[in-house]
Scaffold this motif. Structure first.
Motif, short mmCIF file in Angstrom:
data_model
loop_
_atom_site.label_atom_id
_atom_site.label_comp_id
_atom_site.label_asym_id
_atom_site.label_seq_id
_atom_site.Cartn_x
_atom_site.Cartn_y
_atom_site.Cartn_z
N SER A 127 0.79 -1.12 0.02
CA SER A 127 0.07 -0.05 -0.11
C SER A 127 0.83 1.12 0.03
CB SER A 127 -1.05 -0.10 1.16
OG SER A 127 -0.10 0.00 2.45
N LEU A 128 2.23 1.07 0.28
CA LEU A 128 2.98 2.37 0.35
C LEU A 128 3.77 2.62 -1.05
CD1 LEU A 128 4.72 1.90 3.84
CD2 LEU A 128 2.80 3.27 3.28
N ILE A 129 3.53 1.53 -2.00
CA ILE A 129 4.32 1.82 -3.36
C ILE A 129 3.53 2.70 -4.10
CG2 ILE A 129 4.85 0.63 -5.24
CD1 ILE A 129 5.44 -1.74 -3.89
N TYR A 130 4.22 3.75 -4.42
CA TYR A 130 3.69 4.88 -5.21
C TYR A 130 3.36 4.41 -6.71
CZ TYR A 130 2.95 9.11 -7.55
OH TYR A 130 2.52 10.24 -8.66
N ILE A 131 2.11 4.79 -7.24
CA ILE A 131 1.69 4.44 -8.42
C ILE A 131 1.27 5.64 -9.25
CG2 ILE A 131 -0.01 3.16 -9.93
CD1 ILE A 131 -0.68 1.43 -7.59
N ASN A 132 1.99 5.92 -10.30
CA ASN A 132 1.74 7.20 -10.96
C ASN A 132 0.17 7.29 -11.55
OD1 ASN A 132 4.24 8.30 -11.18
ND2 ASN A 132 4.91 6.63 -12.86
N PRO A 133 -0.53 8.15 -11.34
CA PRO A 133 -1.76 8.29 -11.93
C PRO A 133 -1.86 8.26 -13.55
CG PRO A 133 -0.93 10.39 -10.96
CD PRO A 133 0.06 9.52 -10.75
N PHE A 173 -3.55 8.99 -16.73
CA PHE A 173 -4.45 10.00 -17.54
C PHE A 173 -4.28 9.31 -18.95
CE2 PHE A 173 -2.09 12.55 -14.45
CZ PHE A 173 -2.85 13.12 -13.94
N LEU A 174 -5.57 9.13 -19.43
CA LEU A 174 -5.72 8.09 -20.41
C LEU A 174 -5.24 8.73 -21.72
CD1 LEU A 174 -6.78 5.13 -21.44
CD2 LEU A 174 -8.96 6.21 -21.74
N TRP A 175 -5.60 9.75 -22.28
CA TRP A 175 -5.26 10.16 -23.48
C TRP A 175 -3.82 10.59 -23.59
CZ3 TRP A 175 -7.99 8.67 -27.00
CH2 TRP A 175 -9.39 8.55 -27.06
N SER A 176 -3.03 11.11 -22.30
CA SER A 176 -1.69 11.63 -22.53
C SER A 176 -0.94 10.22 -22.62
CB SER A 176 -1.22 12.37 -21.47
OG SER A 176 -1.49 11.69 -20.27
N ALA A 177 -1.50 8.95 -22.02
CA ALA A 177 -0.83 7.60 -22.11
C ALA A 177 -0.78 7.27 -23.64
CB ALA A 177 -1.44 6.85 -21.18
N ILE A 178 -1.71 7.27 -24.21
CA ILE A 178 -2.08 6.69 -25.56
C ILE A 178 -1.28 7.63 -26.53
CG2 ILE A 178 -3.60 6.58 -27.47
CD1 ILE A 178 -5.90 6.03 -25.28
N VAL A 179 -1.38 8.91 -26.38
CA VAL A 179 -0.55 9.79 -27.37
C VAL A 179 0.81 9.64 -27.13
CG1 VAL A 179 -0.02 12.12 -27.97
CG2 VAL A 179 -2.45 11.52 -27.80
N GLY A 180 1.67 9.73 -25.94
CA GLY A 180 2.61 9.58 -25.40
C GLY A 180 3.28 8.35 -25.65
N GLY A 181 2.49 7.11 -25.59
CA GLY A 181 2.88 5.61 -26.02
C GLY A 181 2.90 5.73 -27.59
N ALA A 182 2.42 6.20 -28.19
CA ALA A 182 2.52 6.37 -29.86
C ALA A 182 3.57 6.97 -30.19
CB ALA A 182 1.03 6.89 -30.27
N ILE A 183 3.93 8.15 -29.58
CA ILE A 183 5.15 8.92 -29.88
C ILE A 183 6.41 8.15 -29.52
CG2 ILE A 183 6.44 10.94 -29.54
CD1 ILE A 183 3.62 12.51 -29.17
N TYR A 224 -3.78 16.23 -18.87
CA TYR A 224 -4.58 15.79 -17.87
C TYR A 224 -5.86 15.28 -18.10
CZ TYR A 224 -1.29 18.20 -15.10
OH TYR A 224 0.14 18.73 -14.29
N ALA A 225 -6.27 14.95 -19.26
CA ALA A 225 -7.61 14.60 -20.00
C ALA A 225 -7.72 13.17 -19.47
CB ALA A 225 -7.83 14.60 -21.26
N GLU A 226 -8.90 12.58 -19.13
CA GLU A 226 -9.25 11.42 -18.57
C GLU A 226 -8.44 10.78 -17.42
OE1 GLU A 226 -12.27 8.56 -18.92
OE2 GLU A 226 -12.22 10.54 -20.41
N ASN A 227 -8.49 11.38 -16.49
CA ASN A 227 -7.57 11.03 -14.91
C ASN A 227 -8.37 9.82 -14.58
OD1 ASN A 227 -6.55 10.91 -12.69
ND2 ASN A 227 -6.82 13.00 -11.88
N MET A 228 -7.85 8.96 -14.70
CA MET A 228 -8.37 7.55 -13.97
C MET A 228 -7.87 7.35 -12.52
SD MET A 228 -8.08 5.38 -17.55
CE MET A 228 -8.76 3.80 -16.60
N GLY A 229 -6.98 8.15 -12.00
CA GLY A 229 -6.56 7.84 -10.68
C GLY A 229 -5.61 6.83 -10.80
#
Length: 196
Positions: A79-85, A87-97, A149-154
């Motif tokens: 429970s103490l391990i940090y998980i990056n939030p 953000f769906l669209w930036s993850a998709i665009v960044g992953g494609a780039i 910051y679009a589509e913040n999924m936590g």
């Protein structure tokens, strides 16, 4: 390195030293696995060399099982391990780039530094492009802040999204890895490349 419960035995400085040593070991394993070769890395996308898939799936499984067992034995608090939030669209665009850069340059950021450490100049060019990309992203951030910051999924985890326990998801991931190893072996036979 991680929120180890045994801080009364391992100081924070020792923990950082362990992280440093593990990082050097990780770089050594990457280089010895051939990850300093852009042709080997690009081979993943063309099917003639699936070493990348095998090494990273193996690393993911070892890390996952290590964390699960450390948690079971009370050596780490998950429970103490940090998980990056997410953000769906930036993850998709960044992953494609990043994927396009990986295919064009033959390196991801980590493997580029691995290749540079043994003197490969093409990696230096790739790292230069990486730095330029970081500067463009940082300086132009107001232009794409809304997309970022679009589509913040936590901070979802896949096992929670699927409604599975950590152990059940771990078993499924191990079975998926074996399936991908089989597909990788098939691809290497189907798309052989004699020399690279």
């Amino acid at each position: 390195m991680g929120p180890l419960i045994v801080y009364e035995y391992i100081s924070e400085n020792t923990n950082l030293l362990m992280a440093f040593i593990i990082g050097i070991a990780f770089g050594f394993v990457l280089e010895r696995s051939g990850f300093s070769s852009s042709r080997k890395l690009a081979g993943m996308f063309y099917g003639y060399d699936t070493t990348v898939l095998k090494v990273f799936f193996t690393a993911a499984i070892v890390a996952m099982l290590g964390l699960l067992f450390f948690s079971l034995f009370g050596w780490i608090d998950l429970s103490l391990i940090y998980i990056n939030p997410t953000f769906l669209w930036s993850a998709i665009v960044g992953g494609a780039i990043m994927g396009a850069g990986f295919i064009l340059g033959g390196f991801c950021p980590g493997t580029a530094f691995c290749a540079l450490s043994i003197g490969k100049l093409d990696a230096l060019t790739f790292i230069g492009g990486l730095v330029i990309g970081v500067v463009i992203f940082t300086e132009g951030f107001p232009l794409w802040e809304e997309l970022f910051y679009a589509e913040n999924m936590g901070t979802p985890t896949i096992n929670n999204l699927l409604g599975l326990s950590r152990g059940a998801f771990g078993l499924i991931l191990i079975l998926a890895a074996f399936g991908m190893f089989f597909i990788g072996e098939w691809a290497e036979r189907k798309f052989p490349r004699e020399e690279y």
